[in-house]
Enzyme design. Structure first.
Site, short mmCIF file in Angstrom:
data_model
loop_
_atom_site.label_atom_id
_atom_site.label_comp_id
_atom_site.label_asym_id
_atom_site.label_seq_id
_atom_site.Cartn_x
_atom_site.Cartn_y
_atom_site.Cartn_z
N ASP A 437 -11.18 24.22 48.55
CA ASP A 437 -9.64 23.71 48.16
C ASP A 437 -8.85 24.84 48.16
OD1 ASP A 437 -8.22 21.88 45.81
OD2 ASP A 437 -7.47 23.87 45.88
N ILE A 438 -7.63 24.61 49.08
CA ILE A 438 -6.98 25.91 49.39
C ILE A 438 -6.16 26.33 48.21
CG2 ILE A 438 -4.84 26.45 50.93
CD1 ILE A 438 -5.43 24.33 52.74
N GLU A 480 -5.42 18.85 49.89
CA GLU A 480 -5.94 20.18 50.65
C GLU A 480 -7.43 20.55 49.96
OE1 GLU A 480 -5.39 20.52 46.81
OE2 GLU A 480 -4.95 22.59 47.00
P1 GH3 Z 1 -5.11 25.91 43.16
O1 GH3 Z 1 -5.13 27.36 43.70
O2 GH3 Z 1 -5.15 25.93 41.87
O3 GH3 Z 1 -5.79 25.04 44.01
O4 GH3 Z 1 -3.37 25.51 43.34
P2 GH3 Z 1 -2.77 24.40 44.41
O5 GH3 Z 1 -1.30 24.85 44.24
O6 GH3 Z 1 -3.40 24.52 45.68
O7 GH3 Z 1 -3.22 23.29 43.78
P3 GH3 Z 1 -2.29 21.60 43.28
O8 GH3 Z 1 -3.43 20.76 43.40
O9 GH3 Z 1 -1.35 22.08 42.17
O10 GH3 Z 1 -1.42 21.62 44.31
C1 GH3 Z 1 -1.95 21.08 45.58
C2 GH3 Z 1 -0.60 20.58 46.37
O11 GH3 Z 1 -0.90 20.05 47.70
C3 GH3 Z 1 0.10 19.45 45.79
C4 GH3 Z 1 0.53 18.69 47.16
O12 GH3 Z 1 1.79 18.46 47.01
C5 GH3 Z 1 0.05 19.05 48.19
N1 GH3 Z 1 -0.60 18.29 49.26
C6 GH3 Z 1 -1.58 17.30 49.07
N2 GH3 Z 1 -1.55 16.94 50.37
C7 GH3 Z 1 -0.91 17.42 51.34
C8 GH3 Z 1 -0.66 17.27 52.67
O13 GH3 Z 1 -1.25 16.36 53.32
N3 GH3 Z 1 0.32 18.06 53.49
C9 GH3 Z 1 1.01 18.97 52.49
N4 GH3 Z 1 1.92 19.85 53.30
N5 GH3 Z 1 0.63 19.29 51.08
C10 GH3 Z 1 -0.15 18.54 50.39
MG MG Z 2 -5.60 23.91 45.78
MG MG Z 3 -6.10 20.65 45.02
#
Ligand code: GH3
Ligand code: MG
Ligand code: MG
Length: 565
Positions: A437-438, A480
């Site tokens: 996970d990013i 992500e």
């Molecule tokens: P953590 O280090 O705990 O993983 O923090 P985080 O911010 O990475 O985790 P969180 O799950 O709160 O946020 C993930 C974000 O990824 C939220 C969402 O808007 C974004 N996201 C999900 N899918 C995509 C995508 O396909 N493209 C982009 N640009 N963003 C995405």
């Molecule tokens: Mg993340």
């Molecule tokens: Mg996540």
């Protein structure tokens, strides 16, 4: 290419010789069974006899013994009505007996004619053949990144470091040269796959650079121009010098890597895999040789009962089935395979000694793609197989791939996890899954925009594709989040691998609107030992990922208590 082709022909010749060597014995066994039936009618024996004769029609046709195939077909036609005779007191009438005896005698004559005079096959030649056989059983695999050497020409001393470091993160070997002379000396020593030339070379004229670049192109080296100028004239000059790609500064690294992968054919990461099911090994091997020569990977199975486990382990791209086999027929086997949802779109081609058009219609109904004749030319087989596989691959890609990254989508990576789990449970051996996970990705989106975020996701997907083995499965599990399945990998090797990936990813420099930034990921890994099912294993990897996040991110953790890398 020429020597390859002749070794291919030699191998076919070898298989043909082997088959020829068995012919006399095959006809002998047909004669023996037929005589036994004359004194004592047995239902099972007439079935066996008919089947053996039918096999001979197909296999002798395959190997080019057309006269033998034709006679065997006459015998087959003669025997066919006798399959109905289930009465043990039955005796074939004189006309049938006489005809069968005559055909069998004729078959013996034809075989003798093939065997004598023996052509000049010396001992030396036959040992050469077996060597070639071994070589051919190794399918060609796509080049891997580690084998790619890149030379980079730029008179500046510091600026290239970043680019080279990034290329290294992706597993490429690269070297920097400051002058054309240095570069030429290095090429003399070892020719690279790709040369990237920075157009801002201080001491040399553009004419000289383009002239040089064109010489490299002629040596079969790919050449990219790296330039701060994005004007039509510069691009035109590059085109006229045969340059493969024109990259503008600042470099979008993931895009550059994508171009390198395309130009060096790194995107074809799995060879097409064909499963051939034929009860006669020599026939199966004959077709295998033809398909291997065309660059495909081939697995042979002579027992239809073994086909499902093999499909589960390898998921072949296409099945080539013999229509007439003892115990389980080709069409029955196809019907069984079609009952399983995940194989509903796997192309199935039948091969048969007598490819009758009526039979074709029946087979289409059970979902076969076509019925080919055993006597067809090798090119025809390759063409048929290729077109089916290509079409299926496009359809599969549309159904199974994630559109942003080209990785397996959520449903498909889960299916893969389930399949691998069952396979390794049966084998009682080890494999590891990783959930990635990013880190702080929301922040990446917020700061650099959603498109910037997408580019980061793509970059990680590409890094995974580049660095994982071709036998691994890589999927985009969610936004992500990525799930990786690593067959035959224990937890400590997986931990090392993931940690190396983590470090490489952290080094990648992203640039959005002239702002540079780095991104990290966290990962959790879990091995299949003591797990009841694949869901439990994925859940364990997810828990390990949660642990890594809690420990401050940019970390890899395992599912074992207190264990972390
Ligand atoms: P953590 O280090 O705990 O993983 O923090 P985080 O911010 O990475 O985790 P969180 O799950 O709160 O946020 C993930 C974000 O990824 C939220 C969402 O808007 C974004 N996201 C999900 N899918 C995509 C995508 O396909 N493209 C982009 N640009 N963003 C995405
Ligand atoms: Mg993340
Ligand atoms: Mg996540």
């Amino acid at each position: 290419m020429t020597s390859n082709k002749s070794s291919f022909e030699l191998h076919l010749e070898k298989l043909k010789l082997e088959y020829k060597g068995q012919l006399a014995q095959k006809v002998g066994s047909i004669e023996k069974d037929w005589q036994a039936l004359g004194s004592n009618w047995q239902v099972e024996l007439i079935k066996t006899l008919h089947r053996n004769v039918h096999s001979m029609v197909g296999s002798s046709g395959t190997f080019g013994f057309s006269a033998i195939s034709k006679s065997a077909r006459e015998l087959e036609d003669l025997l066919k009505p006798l399959l109905e005779q289930t009465d043990e007191a039955y005796k074939p009438d004189e006309e049938i007996t006489l005809n069968a005896d005559l055909i069998i005698k004729h078959l013996f004559d034809l075989v003798a004619l093939e065997l004598n005079p023996v052509k000049d096959v010396s001992i030396h030649k036959s040992s050469e053949f077996s060597e070639l056989g071994k070589q051919l059983s190794q399918p060609q695999l796509a080049t891997v990144a580690q084998d790619i050497l890149i030379y980079y020409l730029d008179s500046e001393t510091t600026a290239p470091e970043l680019l080279l470091q990034n290329l290294m993160s992706y597993g490429f070997k690269s070297k920097h040269f400051r002058s054309v002379d240095q570069l030429l000396a290095a090429i003399e020593h070892k020719q690279p796959s790709l040369i990237i030339i920075d157009l801002s070379m201080q001491d040399d004229s553009l004419d000289y650079i383009f002239e040089r670049a064109n010489k490299f192109v002629q040596k079969n080296i790919k050449v990219f121009i790296f330039s701060g100028k994005d004007d039509f004239n510069s691009r035109l000059r590059a085109v006229r010098s045969g340059i493969h790609s024109y990259v503008t500064k600042p470099a979008d690294i993931p895009a550059l890597v994508g171009m390198i992968r395309n130009h060096l054919n790194l995107n074809i990461n799995k060879p097409t895999h064909i499963l051939i099911v034929d009860d006669q090994e020599s026939v199966a091997e004959f077709y295998a040789t033809i398909l291997q020569q065309a660059g495909m990977k081939v697995t042979i199975e002579t027992n239809p009962n073994e086909v499902l486990p093999i499909m589960q382990a390898y998921t072949p791209d296409l099945l080539l089935l013999d229509l007439n086999m003892p115990v389980v027929n080709g069409d029955e086997l196809a019907a069984v395979i079609r009952q399983i949802e995940q194989y509903q779109s796997t192309p199935i081609l039948f091969i048969s000694g007598n490819a009758h058009p009526d039979k074709k219609t029946d087979l289409l109904e059970i979902g076969s793609d076509d019925l080919l004749s055993k006597g067809m030319a090798p090119e025809e087989l390759v063409r048929n197989v290729k077109s089916r596989v290509d079409r299926a691959k496009i359809l599969t890609a549309m159904m199974y791939q994630d559109s942003l990254t080209g990785l397996l989508n959520h449903a498909q990576i889960q299916l893969a996890a389930e399949r691998v789990f069952m396979h390794y449970k049966r084998q009682n051996s080890t494999f590891t899954v990783a959930m990635i996970d990013i880190d702080k990705f929301k922040q990446v989106n917020d700061t650099h925009g959603h498109l910037g975020g997408d580019r980061v996701i793509k970059a990680l997907a590409q890094l995974l594709q580049q660095r994982m083995r071709v036998t691994d499965y890589i999927g985009r599990f969610g936004g992500e989040e990525f799930l990786i399945i690593m067959p035959d990998m224990n937890i400590s090797d997986a931990g090392n691998l993931l940690n190396n990936l983590r470090k490489s990813f952290a080094l990648i420099k992203f640039k959005e609107n002239n702002v540079s930034f780095n991104v990290t990921f966290s990962a959790g890994i879990a091995v299949n030992t003591n797990m009841n099912n694949f869901i439990e294993q994925i859940k364990n990897a997810d828990e390990a990922l949660y642990k890594a996040k809690k420990r401050g991110r940019n970390t890899v953790c395992t599912n074992m208590a207190g264990d972390e890398n």
